[in-house]
Design a protein around this motif. Structure first.
Motif, PDB file in Angstrom:
ATOM      1  N   THR A  75      32.982  37.150  40.406  1.00  0.00           N
ATOM      2  CA  THR A  75      34.222  36.586  40.934  1.00  0.00           C
ATOM      3  C   THR A  75      34.227  36.697  42.452  1.00  0.00           C
ATOM      4  O   THR A  75      34.115  37.805  42.999  1.00  0.00           O
ATOM      5  N   GLN A  76      34.351  35.570  43.133  1.00  0.00           N
ATOM      6  CA  GLN A  76      34.327  35.565  44.588  1.00  0.00           C
ATOM      7  C   GLN A  76      35.682  35.964  45.153  1.00  0.00           C
ATOM      8  O   GLN A  76      36.733  35.736  44.550  1.00  0.00           O
ATOM      9  N   VAL A  77      35.632  36.564  46.337  1.00  0.00           N
ATOM     10  CA  VAL A  77      36.853  37.034  46.986  1.00  0.00           C
ATOM     11  C   VAL A  77      37.597  35.868  47.638  1.00  0.00           C
ATOM     12  O   VAL A  77      37.002  34.838  47.952  1.00  0.00           O
ATOM     13  N   GLN A  78      38.894  36.049  47.810  1.00  0.00           N
ATOM     14  CA  GLN A  78      39.755  35.105  48.535  1.00  0.00           C
ATOM     15  C   GLN A  78      40.481  35.888  49.624  1.00  0.00           C
ATOM     16  O   GLN A  78      40.737  37.089  49.481  1.00  0.00           O
ATOM     17  N   ASP A  79      40.802  35.206  50.696  1.00  0.00           N
ATOM     18  CA  ASP A  79      41.485  35.865  51.808  1.00  0.00           C
ATOM     19  C   ASP A  79      42.849  36.380  51.348  1.00  0.00           C
ATOM     20  O   ASP A  79      43.661  35.624  50.808  1.00  0.00           O
ATOM     21  N   GLY A  80      43.078  37.674  51.546  1.00  0.00           N
ATOM     22  CA  GLY A  80      44.336  38.288  51.137  1.00  0.00           C
ATOM     23  C   GLY A  80      44.338  38.808  49.724  1.00  0.00           C
ATOM     24  O   GLY A  80      45.379  39.274  49.241  1.00  0.00           O
ATOM     25  N   MET A  81      43.213  38.750  49.042  1.00  0.00           N
ATOM     26  CA  MET A  81      43.139  39.221  47.657  1.00  0.00           C
ATOM     27  C   MET A  81      43.351  40.729  47.584  1.00  0.00           C
ATOM     28  O   MET A  81      42.885  41.482  48.449  1.00  0.00           O
ATOM     29  N   VAL A  82      44.072  41.147  46.557  1.00  0.00           N
ATOM     30  CA  VAL A  82      44.300  42.575  46.306  1.00  0.00           C
ATOM     31  C   VAL A  82      43.707  42.919  44.946  1.00  0.00           C
ATOM     32  O   VAL A  82      44.074  42.310  43.932  1.00  0.00           O
ATOM     33  N   VAL A  83      42.779  43.870  44.930  1.00  0.00           N
ATOM     34  CA  VAL A  83      42.059  44.224  43.707  1.00  0.00           C
ATOM     35  C   VAL A  83      42.285  45.695  43.390  1.00  0.00           C
ATOM     36  O   VAL A  83      42.299  46.543  44.286  1.00  0.00           O
ATOM     37  N   GLU A  84      42.451  45.984  42.110  1.00  0.00           N
ATOM     38  CA  GLU A  84      42.628  47.358  41.652  1.00  0.00           C
ATOM     39  C   GLU A  84      41.515  47.717  40.681  1.00  0.00           C
ATOM     40  O   GLU A  84      41.206  46.948  39.775  1.00  0.00           O
ATOM     41  N   ASN A  85      40.912  48.869  40.902  1.00  0.00           N
ATOM     42  CA  ASN A  85      39.838  49.336  40.012  1.00  0.00           C
ATOM     43  C   ASN A  85      40.198  50.704  39.451  1.00  0.00           C
ATOM     44  O   ASN A  85      40.772  50.811  38.375  1.00  0.00           O
ATOM     45  N   THR A  86      39.898  51.745  40.180  1.00  0.00           N
ATOM     46  CA  THR A  86      40.169  53.098  39.686  1.00  0.00           C
ATOM     47  C   THR A  86      41.657  53.420  39.677  1.00  0.00           C
ATOM     48  O   THR A  86      42.077  54.389  39.039  1.00  0.00           O
ATOM     49  N   THR A  87      42.459  52.614  40.377  1.00  0.00           N
ATOM     50  CA  THR A  87      43.901  52.872  40.446  1.00  0.00           C
ATOM     51  C   THR A  87      44.684  52.169  39.345  1.00  0.00           C
ATOM     52  O   THR A  87      45.906  52.334  39.257  1.00  0.00           O
ATOM     53  N   ASN A  88      44.001  51.399  38.494  1.00  0.00           N
ATOM     54  CA  ASN A  88      44.689  50.634  37.465  1.00  0.00           C
ATOM     55  C   ASN A  88      44.349  51.179  36.081  1.00  0.00           C
ATOM     56  O   ASN A  88      43.168  51.263  35.708  1.00  0.00           O
ATOM     57  N   GLU A  89      45.374  51.523  35.333  1.00  0.00           N
ATOM     58  CA  GLU A  89      45.169  52.125  34.009  1.00  0.00           C
ATOM     59  C   GLU A  89      44.550  51.139  33.020  1.00  0.00           C
ATOM     60  O   GLU A  89      43.739  51.518  32.173  1.00  0.00           O
ATOM     61  N   ASP A  90      44.927  49.862  33.124  1.00  0.00           N
ATOM     62  CA  ASP A  90      44.371  48.853  32.218  1.00  0.00           C
ATOM     63  C   ASP A  90      42.865  48.711  32.403  1.00  0.00           C
ATOM     64  O   ASP A  90      42.120  48.511  31.439  1.00  0.00           O
ATOM     65  N   VAL A  91      42.409  48.785  33.646  1.00  0.00           N
ATOM     66  CA  VAL A  91      40.976  48.688  33.931  1.00  0.00           C
ATOM     67  C   VAL A  91      40.226  49.852  33.307  1.00  0.00           C
ATOM     68  O   VAL A  91      39.188  49.679  32.660  1.00  0.00           O
TER      69      VAL A  91
END
Length: 326
Positions: A75-91
């Motif tokens: 998945t390519q990034v977009q300007d202003g994108m906000v991503v959650e990895n270790t901080t998201n329980e669903d992930v």
């Protein structure tokens, strides 16, 4: 250039960069794991799903979150994108489920597996796995396939990441193996009994994230944490000749390509360097190889401090020691 916020950390990357590559620019524990993605191999990624992340904001222009978790490696990034990895329980819950799925048919043979100590799945199961399994059906089994004198195939350990297939397609010549069958019957094989014997075929061992493809010349000889990895090189007409020697005493137990902190090969090497040059005299030793990953390998403290750093250039940081000030 575009800006992306990953687990609360802002980083600026080039357009076309994937979320996973952007996270690797940050480094540390926020980087999603990856079992199938391999930077040097075109088309890799999107198979294992362990790198799933939550896109909480699609971009600055369209702040809506993506409805489902996405594979960060494709998945390519977009300007202003906000991503959650270790901080998201669903992930974290999804990753836990994926690890459980990967371990459904995977045998618990780490004590006898040559990949133990440097296995991505072993690390992943330690971080996200559970002590018990809910799976009650029979595990899949496969007939043994002989791939030749150098490569050992354990199909029950395979997670179908396709790395070895991409490597044979893009690095080696005359690929004779691939993924046969579909669904739970899919397996790595040669269809008609063939030996994988081209000059760069040994690289499928280095790219395998589990113990499905291992080196027969290293098989059952030692545990990786008892060996000392040393950077070495030789004048090779086929490849760069830059390798890592895994030694114990004066004996070279195995030869591998040099890998970065994400276990990705820096330069692929030929079979002559890998299987035929097993004497210290065949190589010019550069010094200890610093292993950023795999704590069991680094735990032996084989990197002795070098006091006069200017005399021995290009040393790993862990070997350097400042001279005492008078």
């Amino acid at each position: 250039m575009v800006k992306i916020t990953f687990d609360g950390i802002e980083v600026e990357v080039e357009e076309g960069t994937t979320i996973l590559q952007a996270a690797r620019k940050i480094g540390g524990d926020v980087v999603p794991p990856a079992m199938c993605f391999y930077t040097p191999l075109k088309g890799s990624g999107g198979k294992c799903r362990v790198c799933l992340v939550k896109v909480a904001q699609g971009s600055a222009k369209d702040p809506r979150p993506m409805p489902k978790l996405v594979a960060s490696c494709i998945t390519q990034v977009q300007d202003g994108m906000v991503v959650e990895n270790t901080t998201n329980e669903d992930v974290l819950n999804a990753r836990k489920g994926i690890v459980e799925m990967l371990l459904i048919n995977h045998p618990l043979d780490c004590p006898v597996c040559d990949q133990a100590g440097e296995c991505d799945l072993q690390n992943l199961s330690y971080e996200h796995g559970v002590s018990a399994t809910r799976y009650e059906e029979e595990r899949r089994t496969f007939n043994k396939v002989d791939l030749g004198p150098y490569i050992q195939l354990h199909m029950t350990r395979c997670i179908l990441c396709y790395r070895c297939v991409y490597t044979a397609d893009q690095i080696a010549e005359n690929r004779v193996h691939g993924v046969l069958g579909r669904g739970d019957a899919a397996e790595i094989g040669t269809y008609i009994e063939n030996v994988i014997d081209n000059e760069f075929s040994g690289n499928v061992i280095d790219v395998c994230p589990v113990g499905a493809l291992t080196d027969k010349t290293w098989r059952f000889k030692n545990r990786v944490w008892f060996t000392k990895p040393m950077d070495a090189h030789r004048d090779c007409p086929t490849c760069s000749g830059k390798v890592t020697l895994w030694t114990r005493g004066e004996e070279v137990l195995r030869v591998t390509a040099r890998k970065d902190q994400y276990a990705e090969v820096e330069e692929f090497i030929c079979n002559t360097c890998r299987f035929d040059k097993k004497e210290v005299k065949d190589w010019t030793i550069e010094g200890p190889r610093h292993i950023d990953r795999g704590s069991v390998i680094s735990a032996n403290h084989y990197e002795l401090p070098v006091v006069n750093v200017p005399i021995v250039p290009n040393l790993p940081v862990s070997t350097k020691k400042n001279l005492p000030q008078e």
